[in-house]
Design an enzyme around this catalytic site. Structure first.
Site, short mmCIF file in Angstrom:
data_model
loop_
_atom_site.label_atom_id
_atom_site.label_comp_id
_atom_site.label_asym_id
_atom_site.label_seq_id
_atom_site.Cartn_x
_atom_site.Cartn_y
_atom_site.Cartn_z
CG HIS A 46 13.22 26.50 69.17
ND1 HIS A 46 12.14 27.17 69.71
CD2 HIS A 46 12.82 25.23 68.98
CE1 HIS A 46 11.12 26.32 69.84
NE2 HIS A 46 11.51 25.14 69.41
CD GLU A 147 9.93 18.49 67.67
OE1 GLU A 147 10.84 18.62 68.51
OE2 GLU A 147 9.73 19.31 66.76
#
Ligand code: 3PY
Ligand code: MG
Length: 264
Positions: A46, A147
């Site tokens: 990211h 996650e």
């Protein structure tokens, strides 16, 4: 080979503070490395960072006491190999959901016969030292991110994979997966995180987690995590700027643009 401070501190039972880099700058990477973090992670998933930026950032981190890690963009053997050859001392790999994916990650981080990493240590040699290849398998850390719902459901099988050095929780994706939101209540995600932490402790596997900020990181250490990341560099920059503006104007702090409590 230059020691991996994360391993040294884990063995001594000491917490690890991990900085997180999303800004493509060797200058800010160097500053973060000197800020007091024990490890600094270059985020290729990211972060606004390309491979050449990452290379220069790893070189800058080399001038600091922090151990360099990389979060790769996905489970991809060649990308992991390049990150290690560039001198990263560990790979944080997002969205790991199964034991098979975990085994593939571990294999990509190890030279044969333990794994499938191809020979070409490049900058690893410059950073690690002349005996890099001899010790790389024991020094480079394979760190799957938990996650997803499937990752939480399969946590015992993931923890049982030989060679997993640590698991790292992405609380924001966990919140999206379990509660359908990052802003607002994260009740189910928090229960999932507590479950993963408990299972990792039973399995004797170290744990790390991304956090919203310093206060959240303190809370996670108290909860029992070994490594914490107090948000990323851009989150810290935006918060510091907003705080300075509030001090100057005397106004109450306006939270900088972003998803509250996400660390971004
Ligand atoms: C998450 O919280 O999901 C992360 O991956 C942190 O960047
Ligand atoms: Mg994530």
């Amino acid at each position: 080979m230059r020691p991996n401070q994360i391993q040294t501190r884990l063995r001594a039972g000491q917490p690890i503070l991990n900085g997180w880099l999303s800004i493509a700058s060797s200058y800010s990477a160097e500053a973060m490395g000197h800020a007091g973090f024990h490890a600094v992670t270059v985020d290729m998933q990211h972060g606004m960072i390309g491979f050449n930026d990452a290379l220069h950032m790893l070189q800058a981190i080399s001038a600091t006491p922090a151990t360099p890690l990389m979060r790769v963009s996905k489970l991809d053997g060649p990308e992991i190999m390049r990150a290690l050859d560039a001198g990263s001392y560990g790979i944080i790999c997002p969205m790991i959901s199964t034991a098979e994916e975990t085994a593939a990650l571990v294999s990509a981080c190890r030279y044969p016969p333990k794994g499938s990493r191809s020979f070409g240590p490049s900058r690893g040699l410059l950073y690690g030292g002349a005996d890099y290849v001899e010790h790389a398998n024991d020094t480079i850390m394979a760190i799957p991110m938990i996650e997803t719902v499937e990752g939480v459901e399969n946590i015992d099988a993931i923890l049982a994979v030989d060679g997993v050095d640590m698991i790292y929780i992405g609380p924001n994706d966990t919140a999206l997966a379990f509660d359908g939101q990052v802003v607002g209540a994260r009740t189910r995600a928090e229960a999932a995180i507590a479950h993963v932490l408990a299972r990792a402790r039973v399995a004797g596997v170290a744990t790390g987690i991304f956090c919203a900020d310093g206060a959240d990181a303190r809370r996670r250490l108290d909860q029992g995590f070994d490594l914490v990341t107090p948000g990323n560099d851009m989150g810290l920059l935006k918060t510091a700027a907003a705080q300075a503006i509030a001090q100057i104007s005397g106004d109450t702090l306006v939270q900088p643009l972003g998803a509250a409590g996400s660390g971004y």
